[in-house]
Design an enzyme around this catalytic site. Structure first.
Site, PDB file in Angstrom:
ATOM      1  N   ASP A  36       0.809  -1.206   0.000  1.00 35.94           N
ATOM      2  CA  ASP A  36       0.000   0.000   0.000  1.00 35.94           C
ATOM      3  C   ASP A  36       0.855   1.274   0.000  1.00 35.94           C
ATOM      4  O   ASP A  36       0.441   2.314  -0.493  1.00 35.94           O
ATOM      5  CB  ASP A  36      -0.892  -0.020   1.244  1.00 35.94           C
ATOM      6  CG  ASP A  36      -2.061   0.931   1.081  1.00 35.94           C
ATOM      7  OD1 ASP A  36      -2.506   1.116  -0.062  1.00 35.94           O
ATOM      8  OD2 ASP A  36      -2.486   1.503   2.096  1.00 35.94           O
ATOM      9  N   HIS A 239      27.259 -10.766  12.278  1.00 35.40           N
ATOM     10  CA  HIS A 239      26.263 -10.022  11.485  1.00 35.40           C
ATOM     11  C   HIS A 239      25.242  -9.316  12.369  1.00 35.40           C
ATOM     12  O   HIS A 239      24.086  -9.154  11.980  1.00 35.40           O
ATOM     13  CB  HIS A 239      25.578 -10.949  10.478  1.00 35.40           C
ATOM     14  CG  HIS A 239      26.426 -11.184   9.269  1.00 35.40           C
ATOM     15  ND1 HIS A 239      26.125 -12.109   8.303  1.00 35.40           N
ATOM     16  CD2 HIS A 239      27.588 -10.600   8.880  1.00 35.40           C
ATOM     17  CE1 HIS A 239      27.071 -12.085   7.369  1.00 35.40           C
ATOM     18  NE2 HIS A 239      27.957 -11.186   7.690  1.00 35.40           N
ATOM     19  N   ASP A 256      30.694  -1.442  11.362  1.00 39.31           N
ATOM     20  CA  ASP A 256      30.935  -1.886   9.986  1.00 39.31           C
ATOM     21  C   ASP A 256      29.868  -1.215   9.139  1.00 39.31           C
ATOM     22  O   ASP A 256      28.705  -1.628   9.162  1.00 39.31           O
ATOM     23  CB  ASP A 256      30.841  -3.418   9.930  1.00 39.31           C
ATOM     24  CG  ASP A 256      31.172  -3.978   8.555  1.00 39.31           C
ATOM     25  OD1 ASP A 256      31.215  -3.198   7.580  1.00 39.31           O
ATOM     26  OD2 ASP A 256      31.379  -5.201   8.465  1.00 39.31           O
ATOM     27  N   ASP A 267      32.926  -0.420   2.195  1.00 33.41           N
ATOM     28  CA  ASP A 267      32.694  -1.463   3.210  1.00 33.41           C
ATOM     29  C   ASP A 267      33.802  -1.333   4.256  1.00 33.41           C
ATOM     30  O   ASP A 267      34.854  -1.949   4.117  1.00 33.41           O
ATOM     31  CB  ASP A 267      32.706  -2.843   2.531  1.00 33.41           C
ATOM     32  CG  ASP A 267      32.469  -3.968   3.514  1.00 33.41           C
ATOM     33  OD1 ASP A 267      32.107  -3.692   4.673  1.00 33.41           O
ATOM     34  OD2 ASP A 267      32.653  -5.146   3.110  1.00 33.41           O
ATOM     35  N   HIS A 346      36.226 -15.971   9.829  1.00 35.88           N
ATOM     36  CA  HIS A 346      35.844 -15.578   8.459  1.00 35.88           C
ATOM     37  C   HIS A 346      37.081 -15.413   7.570  1.00 35.88           C
ATOM     38  O   HIS A 346      38.200 -15.678   7.986  1.00 35.88           O
ATOM     39  CB  HIS A 346      34.990 -14.304   8.477  1.00 35.88           C
ATOM     40  CG  HIS A 346      35.614 -13.128   9.179  1.00 35.88           C
ATOM     41  ND1 HIS A 346      36.659 -12.414   8.648  1.00 35.88           N
ATOM     42  CD2 HIS A 346      35.331 -12.538  10.378  1.00 35.88           C
ATOM     43  CE1 HIS A 346      36.985 -11.435   9.470  1.00 35.88           C
ATOM     44  NE2 HIS A 346      36.205 -11.488  10.545  1.00 35.88           N
ATOM     45  N   HIS A 350      36.986  -9.701   0.384  1.00 34.43           N
ATOM     46  CA  HIS A 350      36.174 -10.035  -0.792  1.00 34.43           C
ATOM     47  C   HIS A 350      36.255  -8.892  -1.789  1.00 34.43           C
ATOM     48  O   HIS A 350      36.568  -7.752  -1.423  1.00 34.43           O
ATOM     49  CB  HIS A 350      34.719 -10.271  -0.360  1.00 34.43           C
ATOM     50  CG  HIS A 350      34.180  -9.184   0.523  1.00 34.43           C
ATOM     51  ND1 HIS A 350      33.693  -7.994   0.021  1.00 34.43           N
ATOM     52  CD2 HIS A 350      34.114  -9.069   1.883  1.00 34.43           C
ATOM     53  CE1 HIS A 350      33.328  -7.217   1.032  1.00 34.43           C
ATOM     54  NE2 HIS A 350      33.584  -7.829   2.177  1.00 34.43           N
ATOM     55  N   HIS A 357      29.633  -7.686  -1.601  1.00 33.49           N
ATOM     56  CA  HIS A 357      30.386  -8.907  -1.921  1.00 33.49           C
ATOM     57  C   HIS A 357      30.306  -9.019  -3.436  1.00 33.49           C
ATOM     58  O   HIS A 357      29.405  -9.650  -3.980  1.00 33.49           O
ATOM     59  CB  HIS A 357      29.778 -10.132  -1.229  1.00 33.49           C
ATOM     60  CG  HIS A 357      29.865 -10.026   0.275  1.00 33.49           C
ATOM     61  ND1 HIS A 357      29.085 -10.757   1.126  1.00 33.49           N
ATOM     62  CD2 HIS A 357      30.658  -9.268   1.068  1.00 33.49           C
ATOM     63  CE1 HIS A 357      29.388 -10.440   2.381  1.00 33.49           C
ATOM     64  NE2 HIS A 357      30.340  -9.539   2.373  1.00 33.49           N
ATOM     65  N   GLU A 380      40.055  -7.372   5.925  1.00 34.71           N
ATOM     66  CA  GLU A 380      39.279  -7.222   7.151  1.00 34.71           C
ATOM     67  C   GLU A 380      39.512  -8.325   8.183  1.00 34.71           C
ATOM     68  O   GLU A 380      38.606  -9.087   8.502  1.00 34.71           O
ATOM     69  CB  GLU A 380      37.795  -7.137   6.815  1.00 34.71           C
ATOM     70  CG  GLU A 380      37.271  -8.211   5.862  1.00 34.71           C
ATOM     71  CD  GLU A 380      35.758  -8.074   5.641  1.00 34.71           C
ATOM     72  OE1 GLU A 380      35.024  -8.013   6.628  1.00 34.71           O
ATOM     73  OE2 GLU A 380      35.333  -8.054   4.476  1.00 34.71           O
ATOM     74  N   TYR A 384      37.463 -12.383  17.690  1.00 35.63           N
ATOM     75  CA  TYR A 384      36.200 -12.309  18.436  1.00 35.63           C
ATOM     76  C   TYR A 384      36.238 -13.366  19.537  1.00 35.63           C
ATOM     77  O   TYR A 384      36.367 -14.561  19.249  1.00 35.63           O
ATOM     78  CB  TYR A 384      35.011 -12.569  17.501  1.00 35.63           C
ATOM     79  CG  TYR A 384      35.138 -11.841  16.177  1.00 35.63           C
ATOM     80  CD1 TYR A 384      34.655 -10.546  16.013  1.00 35.63           C
ATOM     81  CD2 TYR A 384      35.798 -12.440  15.086  1.00 35.63           C
ATOM     82  CE1 TYR A 384      34.806  -9.871  14.808  1.00 35.63           C
ATOM     83  CE2 TYR A 384      35.959 -11.773  13.877  1.00 35.63           C
ATOM     84  CZ  TYR A 384      35.461 -10.485  13.742  1.00 35.63           C
ATOM     85  OH  TYR A 384      35.623  -9.816  12.558  1.00 35.63           O
ATOM     86  N   ARG A 402      37.324  -5.838  14.614  1.00 34.81           N
ATOM     87  CA  ARG A 402      37.593  -6.035  13.185  1.00 34.81           C
ATOM     88  C   ARG A 402      38.060  -4.692  12.645  1.00 34.81           C
ATOM     89  O   ARG A 402      37.578  -3.639  13.075  1.00 34.81           O
ATOM     90  CB  ARG A 402      36.346  -6.512  12.435  1.00 34.81           C
ATOM     91  CG  ARG A 402      36.570  -6.699  10.935  1.00 34.81           C
ATOM     92  CD  ARG A 402      35.485  -7.515  10.229  1.00 34.81           C
ATOM     93  NE  ARG A 402      34.174  -6.902  10.245  1.00 34.81           N
ATOM     94  CZ  ARG A 402      33.173  -7.266  11.024  1.00 34.81           C
ATOM     95  NH1 ARG A 402      33.324  -8.277  11.865  1.00 34.81           N
ATOM     96  NH2 ARG A 402      32.004  -6.648  10.968  1.00 34.81           N
ATOM     97  N   GLU A 404      38.640  -3.021   8.873  1.00 35.84           N
ATOM     98  CA  GLU A 404      38.370  -3.323   7.454  1.00 35.84           C
ATOM     99  C   GLU A 404      38.638  -2.102   6.587  1.00 35.84           C
ATOM    100  O   GLU A 404      38.065  -1.039   6.802  1.00 35.84           O
ATOM    101  CB  GLU A 404      36.905  -3.755   7.294  1.00 35.84           C
ATOM    102  CG  GLU A 404      36.498  -4.000   5.852  1.00 35.84           C
ATOM    103  CD  GLU A 404      35.105  -4.605   5.722  1.00 35.84           C
ATOM    104  OE1 GLU A 404      34.246  -4.328   6.573  1.00 35.84           O
ATOM    105  OE2 GLU A 404      34.892  -5.355   4.748  1.00 35.84           O
TER     106      GLU A 404
HETATM  107  N1  GLY Z   1      29.955  -5.647   5.715  1.00 32.39           N
HETATM  108  C1  GLY Z   1      30.013  -6.937   5.173  1.00 32.39           C
HETATM  109  C2  GLY Z   1      31.365  -7.464   5.116  1.00 32.39           C
HETATM  110  O1  GLY Z   1      32.260  -6.930   5.746  1.00 32.39           O
HETATM  111  O2  GLY Z   1      31.630  -8.399   4.409  1.00 32.39           O
HETATM  112 MN    MN Z   2      32.174  -4.890   6.318  1.00 36.36          MN
HETATM  113 MN    MN Z   3      33.593  -6.774   4.010  1.00 36.41          MN
END
Ligand code: GLY
Ligand code: MN
Ligand code: MN
Length: 441
Positions: A36, A239, A256, A267, A346, A350, A357, A380, A384, A402, A404
């Site tokens: 709507d 996340h 982030d 990013d 992780h 990327h 990504h 990055e 943790y 982190r 990045e």
């Molecule tokens: N913000 C997503 C990553 O760092 O991949």
């Molecule tokens: Mn990020």
């Molecule tokens: Mn990233």
């Protein structure tokens, strides 16, 4: 957006990769939150890349070497809808403005698609972008197959286009680098304002609001992904994006967040003490991650394999994990037995571009690809420590850091596009002393 010649040049490069074939790209369906009132739409990144066309309900078909070569299916003009939703280019407008050979109404997709696909050898199309377009493509291919008896043509195998598109989008040209730099500059300003604003008692949401203010005030249309603003142990949830807690004294705050310019996104992650000064334990922990990040950044130049960055981060963080006493083992053992995964779960980074990504293969023929000028990616590393981790020294429990940055590979080395955000302990503490223009929020 860019000049139409930019998109034409990109399509020319695509033509060389898909001779005698066609590529079809669909916009995403309009998400139905509350039909709507509607909500903002973002064009599918490869339609942006090859056409610059931003409207919803779009299908782009490219048939290099054939007539028509470029075909765009768009929403037709419709005064009633335009009254509510804004002006549309319409069929004629889109054709002229975006330099297409042919434009049709999106409602006539099924009418034209089979005929347009019948002479091509194979079709590049990504399923699951838009179920409605999936059905149209399958029906068109099926009717082309049925017509084969008469024409000798028409069995159109369908291939995933991700790799082909990735090979083009992976290498950023001057205009794309300028857009990424601008996205990084706006995002950097927002990170700096967040540092100046943060203090015990403010909410994560207020910190996000300060950043969103800068993003919008500087003309960015949207963020590249939901910002993560995690204080204290929230920083250990990779996340986390609820951003609803209150920042407390002695918390670290992990942010982030990156915004878009011309659809290209930054990013960037920084972690800093809410109180403006690192405790001794926080400093040790932070510098451990920073050391690993600098180790990797130092390696970023043409000819280095992406996997080597990955391994460097793992090795360097293994040393730091041992040094901090998170795992009471030798660095070699932590690295070789992959024990680091407990605290560094992780990857190092990327590709970055129209999508956070971004597309682009990390391996070619089974081998990690080498860095080349024009590639942009994130570096990055992070550590943790779960709050209830009885194995870790108490002073580090619940800590998440982190760092990045966004890196462009140049002919001779690299350029850090996100270098506008303070990163060392001293730089961060200096910036946090400065007054915030959002202090009364
Ligand atoms: N913000 C997503 C990553 O760092 O991949
Ligand atoms: Mn990020
Ligand atoms: Mn990233």
């Amino acid at each position: 957006m860019f000049d139409t010649s930019t998109y034409k040049n990109r399509r020319k490069k695509l033509a060389d990769l898909i001779p005698n074939c066609a590529m079809l790209i669909s916009s995403y369906p309009v998400a139905m939150r509350n039909p709507d009132v509607g909500h903002k739409f973002r064009q599918e990144s490869s339609i942006v890349y090859f056409t610059g066309f931003e409207e919803e309900e779009t299908v782009f078909l490219y048939r290099p070497g054939r007539t028509p070569e470029t075909v765009l299916f768009v929403r037709p003009k419709d005064p009633l809808h335009e009254l509510w939703e804004g002006v549309r280019f319409g069929v004629e407008g889109a054709k002229n403005h975006f330099g297409m050979d042919a434009c049709f109404s999106i409602h006539d997709l099924d009418k034209h698609l089979s005929e347009l696909l019948s002479p091509v050898e194979k079709l590049y199309y990504k399923f699951d972008t838009n179920p409605k377009t999936d059905t149209s493509v399958l029906n068109a291919v099926e009717s082309a197959r049925r017509a084969r008896g008469r024409t000798g043509l028409g069995v159109v195998p369908i291939f995933d286009p991700t790799e082909v598109i990735g090979e083009l989008r992976l290498f950023k040209d001057r205009e794309e680098i300028a857009a990424l730099q601008r996205a990084c500059d706006i995002s950097a300003e927002a990170h700096v304002e967040a540092m100046k604003f943060a203090k015990p008692g403010v909410s994560e949401k207020q910190v996000e609001a300060v950043m969103q203010y800068i993003f919008k005030a500087r003309g960015s249309d949207r963020v590249g992904y939901d910002p993560i603003v995690g204080s204290g142990k929230n920083a250990t949830t990779l996340h986390y994006n609820e951003n609803k807690d209150t920042c407390k004294d002695f918390d670290l705050l992990l942010i982030d967040a990156g915004t878009e310019c011309k659809y290209y996104t930054a990013d960037i992650t920084r972690t800093f003490p809410v109180a403006g000064v690192f405790t001794s334990a926080q400093k040790d922990f932070y510098n451990a991650v920073l050391t690993a990040q600098m180790d990797v950044l130092d390696m970023c130049k043409p000819g280095v394999k992406f996997i080597d960055l990955q391994e460097k981060a793992r090795k360097s963080l293994s040393e730091q994990i041992s040094k901090l006493g998170l795992i009471k083992e030798r660095p070699e053992k932590i690295y070789e037995d992959k024990l680091y995964q407990k605290y560094y779960p992780h990857n190092i980074g990327h590709w970055l571009g129209l999508d956070v990504h971004d597309v682009g293969a990390y391996f070619l023929g089974g081998d990690s690809r080498e860095l080349e000028p024009g590639m942009v990616f994130t570096v990055e590393p992070g550590l943790y420590v779960p709050i209830d981790d009885q194995d870790a020294p108490e002073e580090f429990r619940g800590m998440g850091v982190r760092i990045e940055d966004n890196v462009l590979i140049t002919a001779t080395g690299n350029k850090i596009l996100s270098s506008g955000v303070p990163k060392t302990v001293d730089e961060i503490e200096e910036v946090m002393k400065l007054p915030s223009k959002f202090a009364d929020l």
